[in-house]
Design a protein around this motif. Sequence first.
Motif, PDB file in Angstrom:
ATOM      1  N   THR B  90       4.773   4.323   4.036  1.00  0.00           N
ATOM      2  CA  THR B  90       4.166   5.066   2.928  1.00  0.00           C
ATOM      3  C   THR B  90       3.619   6.385   3.449  1.00  0.00           C
ATOM      4  OG1 THR B  90       2.021   3.986   3.232  1.00  0.00           O
ATOM      5  CG2 THR B  90       3.524   3.011   1.625  1.00  0.00           C
ATOM      6  N   ASP B  94      -1.964   4.238   1.559  1.00  0.00           N
ATOM      7  CA  ASP B  94      -1.262   2.977   1.773  1.00  0.00           C
ATOM      8  C   ASP B  94      -0.574   2.557   0.474  1.00  0.00           C
ATOM      9  OD1 ASP B  94      -4.376   1.104   1.789  1.00  0.00           O
ATOM     10  OD2 ASP B  94      -3.060   1.560   0.103  1.00  0.00           O
ATOM     11  N   ARG B  96      -1.130   0.533  -1.724  1.00  0.00           N
ATOM     12  CA  ARG B  96      -1.940   0.266  -2.915  1.00  0.00           C
ATOM     13  C   ARG B  96      -2.368   1.567  -3.602  1.00  0.00           C
ATOM     14  NH1 ARG B  96      -6.104  -2.977   0.666  1.00  0.00           N
ATOM     15  NH2 ARG B  96      -5.553  -1.145   1.905  1.00  0.00           N
ATOM     16  N   ASP B  97      -2.188   2.674  -2.915  1.00  0.00           N
ATOM     17  CA  ASP B  97      -2.602   3.973  -3.457  1.00  0.00           C
ATOM     18  C   ASP B  97      -1.548   4.468  -4.441  1.00  0.00           C
ATOM     19  OD1 ASP B  97      -3.200   6.670  -3.920  1.00  0.00           O
ATOM     20  OD2 ASP B  97      -3.978   6.970  -1.900  1.00  0.00           O
ATOM     21  N   THR B 153       9.589  -4.588  -0.935  1.00  0.00           N
ATOM     22  CA  THR B 153       8.406  -4.827  -0.115  1.00  0.00           C
ATOM     23  C   THR B 153       8.596  -4.121   1.208  1.00  0.00           C
ATOM     24  OG1 THR B 153       9.384  -6.838   0.768  1.00  0.00           O
ATOM     25  CG2 THR B 153       7.894  -7.081  -1.103  1.00  0.00           C
TER      26      THR B 153
END
Lengths: 105, 159
Positions: B90, B94, B96-97, B153
């Motif tokens: 990424t 990260d 989740r951002d 993923t």
Amino acid sequence: MDHRGRVQAQGGGIEESEAWAQDVPLPVEEGHERLDVLREKLAPREQEMRADAFVSAHEFIDRAARDGGATAGTSKSYPTRPRRDKRRVDVVVIKGVAFVLPSTR
Amino acid sequence: MASHLYKNFLVDSGEYAASVEYWRRLWESIDQVARVAADWRTPWVHTGSPLIQDGNPIFSAYSPSTRRGVRVIQFEPSGNEPELDTWLDTFGGDIRDPDSITELVIACALSDFAAREAARLMESWVSGGGITAIFDTRRSRLEVEIKPLHDTTLVDLAA
């Protein structure tokens, strides 16, 4: 914050980073310090396996400083010939400029 | 045995320019409809300075709408065998951002084999697929599993 980035160690089940976000460009010596702090976060064996990667990352920081700093969008992964276990050290400048010499501040 | 291209690109500026152009043309051969639909743009990330020509990266592109990117690192061949590796990462935060870009990273010594396999990976990534890739250097074979987008993923190929 006008200047953001990070150095990170990934691969081999490890994900550690040292980030910066500040109003002035990151000085070159602080770039080296960030790498040193990152390295110290790792277990000795992890440090050893990334030894060459850290050397290359430090060399890049010096090279970037000689060229006026690394600008936003810089994305480096070391070693460039990746290890099979993907253990690596990354240098990323997200915003602004990093690794500047005293004369350019 | 790999047919390597521009083996001296790190010490020959002409070969470096040729390598950059090679990847640009390879990118242009990737599904144009998918690229346009997702507003893929190139270049994206870079080496740090125009004066730094180290192949790290040699090519990059990203799609602001799908929050996906592609980064290619080219290194000098170490022998006569094909060399290619790939992983997901990424940029900008990260995973989740919501502002981060999920990037397909391809690191290789440029050869006909590496270019062909890189193109396959890019095709899948640009088209919205996920990727699991295993490269067997002994048999010079890259096994690529294409998964639906929602299955994407980060994969540690060393695990």
